[in-house]
Scaffold this motif. Sequence first.
Motif, PDB file in Angstrom:
ATOM      1  N   GLU A   3       0.946  -0.368  -0.242  1.00 34.97           N
ATOM      2  CA  GLU A   3       0.172  -0.210   0.103  1.00 34.97           C
ATOM      3  C   GLU A   3       0.699   1.418   0.146  1.00 34.97           C
ATOM      4  OE1 GLU A   3      -2.391  -0.599  -0.530  1.00 34.97           O
ATOM      5  OE2 GLU A   3      -2.997  -2.844  -0.196  1.00 34.97           O
ATOM      6  N   TRP A   5       2.574   2.059  -1.791  1.00 32.69           N
ATOM      7  CA  TRP A   5       3.009   3.077  -3.595  1.00 32.69           C
ATOM      8  C   TRP A   5       1.898   3.940  -3.542  1.00 32.69           C
ATOM      9  CZ3 TRP A   5       6.747   1.482  -7.452  1.00 32.69           C
ATOM     10  CH2 TRP A   5       7.193   0.260  -7.044  1.00 32.69           C
ATOM     11  N   ILE A   6       0.675   3.833  -3.431  1.00 32.12           N
ATOM     12  CA  ILE A   6      -0.541   4.750  -3.393  1.00 32.12           C
ATOM     13  C   ILE A   6      -0.568   6.101  -2.235  1.00 32.12           C
ATOM     14  CG2 ILE A   6      -2.268   5.066  -3.302  1.00 32.12           C
ATOM     15  CD1 ILE A   6      -3.025   1.625  -3.787  1.00 32.12           C
ATOM     16  N   ASP A   7      -0.262   7.529  -3.274  1.00 32.96           N
ATOM     17  CA  ASP A   7      -0.063   8.241  -2.106  1.00 32.96           C
ATOM     18  C   ASP A   7      -1.180   9.342  -2.630  1.00 32.96           C
ATOM     19  OD1 ASP A   7       2.251   7.593  -1.026  1.00 32.96           O
ATOM     20  OD2 ASP A   7       3.291   8.475  -3.200  1.00 32.96           O
ATOM     21  N   THR A   9      -4.456  10.074  -1.887  1.00 31.43           N
ATOM     22  CA  THR A   9      -5.722   9.019  -2.681  1.00 31.43           C
ATOM     23  C   THR A   9      -6.816  10.344  -1.809  1.00 31.43           C
ATOM     24  OG1 THR A   9      -5.260   7.174  -2.194  1.00 31.43           O
ATOM     25  CG2 THR A   9      -7.855   7.659  -2.162  1.00 31.43           C
ATOM     26  N   ALA A  22      -5.423   9.319  -6.759  1.00 33.30           N
ATOM     27  CA  ALA A  22      -4.055   9.007  -6.466  1.00 33.30           C
ATOM     28  C   ALA A  22      -3.184   8.907  -7.208  1.00 33.30           C
ATOM     29  CB  ALA A  22      -4.876   7.109  -6.545  1.00 33.30           C
ATOM     30  N   THR A  23      -2.380   9.438  -6.578  1.00 34.36           N
ATOM     31  CA  THR A  23      -1.248   8.669  -7.042  1.00 34.36           C
ATOM     32  C   THR A  23      -0.155   7.962  -6.666  1.00 34.36           C
ATOM     33  OG1 THR A  23      -0.568  11.588  -6.767  1.00 34.36           O
ATOM     34  CG2 THR A  23       1.375  10.825  -7.177  1.00 34.36           C
ATOM     35  N   VAL A  24       0.088   7.452  -7.990  1.00 39.39           N
ATOM     36  CA  VAL A  24       1.245   5.716  -7.267  1.00 39.39           C
ATOM     37  C   VAL A  24       3.205   5.814  -7.656  1.00 39.39           C
ATOM     38  CG1 VAL A  24       1.964   3.306  -7.887  1.00 39.39           C
ATOM     39  CG2 VAL A  24      -0.670   4.648  -8.828  1.00 39.39           C
ATOM     40  N   LEU A  36      -3.326  -2.070  -9.861  1.00 35.96           N
ATOM     41  CA  LEU A  36      -4.041  -1.667  -8.748  1.00 35.96           C
ATOM     42  C   LEU A  36      -5.598  -2.202  -9.023  1.00 35.96           C
ATOM     43  CD1 LEU A  36      -3.013   1.760  -7.831  1.00 35.96           C
ATOM     44  CD2 LEU A  36      -2.284  -0.139  -7.085  1.00 35.96           C
ATOM     45  N   GLU A  85     -10.353   2.946   1.784  1.00 31.55           N
ATOM     46  CA  GLU A  85      -9.046   2.849   0.996  1.00 31.55           C
ATOM     47  C   GLU A  85      -9.379   2.006  -0.620  1.00 31.55           C
ATOM     48  OE1 GLU A  85      -6.765   0.363   2.415  1.00 31.55           O
ATOM     49  OE2 GLU A  85      -6.310   1.261   4.810  1.00 31.55           O
ATOM     50  N   LEU A  87      -8.796   1.852  -3.077  1.00 34.30           N
ATOM     51  CA  LEU A  87      -7.893   0.897  -4.310  1.00 34.30           C
ATOM     52  C   LEU A  87      -6.621  -0.207  -3.521  1.00 34.30           C
ATOM     53  CD1 LEU A  87      -6.388   4.332  -6.481  1.00 34.30           C
ATOM     54  CD2 LEU A  87      -7.286   2.101  -7.435  1.00 34.30           C
ATOM     55  N   VAL A  89      -3.305  -2.574  -3.863  1.00 33.52           N
ATOM     56  CA  VAL A  89      -2.231  -3.289  -5.234  1.00 33.52           C
ATOM     57  C   VAL A  89      -2.791  -4.489  -5.092  1.00 33.52           C
ATOM     58  CG1 VAL A  89       0.147  -2.535  -5.208  1.00 33.52           C
ATOM     59  CG2 VAL A  89      -0.492  -1.296  -3.794  1.00 33.52           C
TER      60      VAL A  89
END
Length: 123
Positions: A3, A5-7, A9, A22-24, A36, A85, A87, A89
């Motif tokens: 998780e 990896w996800i920023d 959100t 979100a940003t990866v 994802l 949450e 998303l 991974v």
Amino acid sequence: MHEEWIDDTDVRRRDGVTFVSATVTNDRSTPQVVRLRSRIDGPTWSPGLGDRPAPEWSGDVWEATVGPGRRRGIGFASPGEPVDEPLEVVSVTRAEDDRAETEEVLADLDAWSPPSDLLAEDP
């Protein structure tokens, strides 16, 4: 799982539609293929052009290569209710080196030469 990896959100609900962005981020030194999946219970409406969905999307799964030290944005909408949450991974794997593939493609191209009239001398 992965998780980190996800920023960034962001989940918003408007007029019966949940919007997720979100940003990866890839902090590794090699390109990574990141998969994802939407956790929202409902269909996933991916962005796209006209009637064509974004190529990174297949159903509720997003897959893209993220370069080393790079970030990629992701967004989608759904009529389903928001969740904390949205998303998850599914997997993160090192991207295959595509240089060999590029060389193979170039080797398969027909020989090219400029048209003869282009090379004609000026009068």
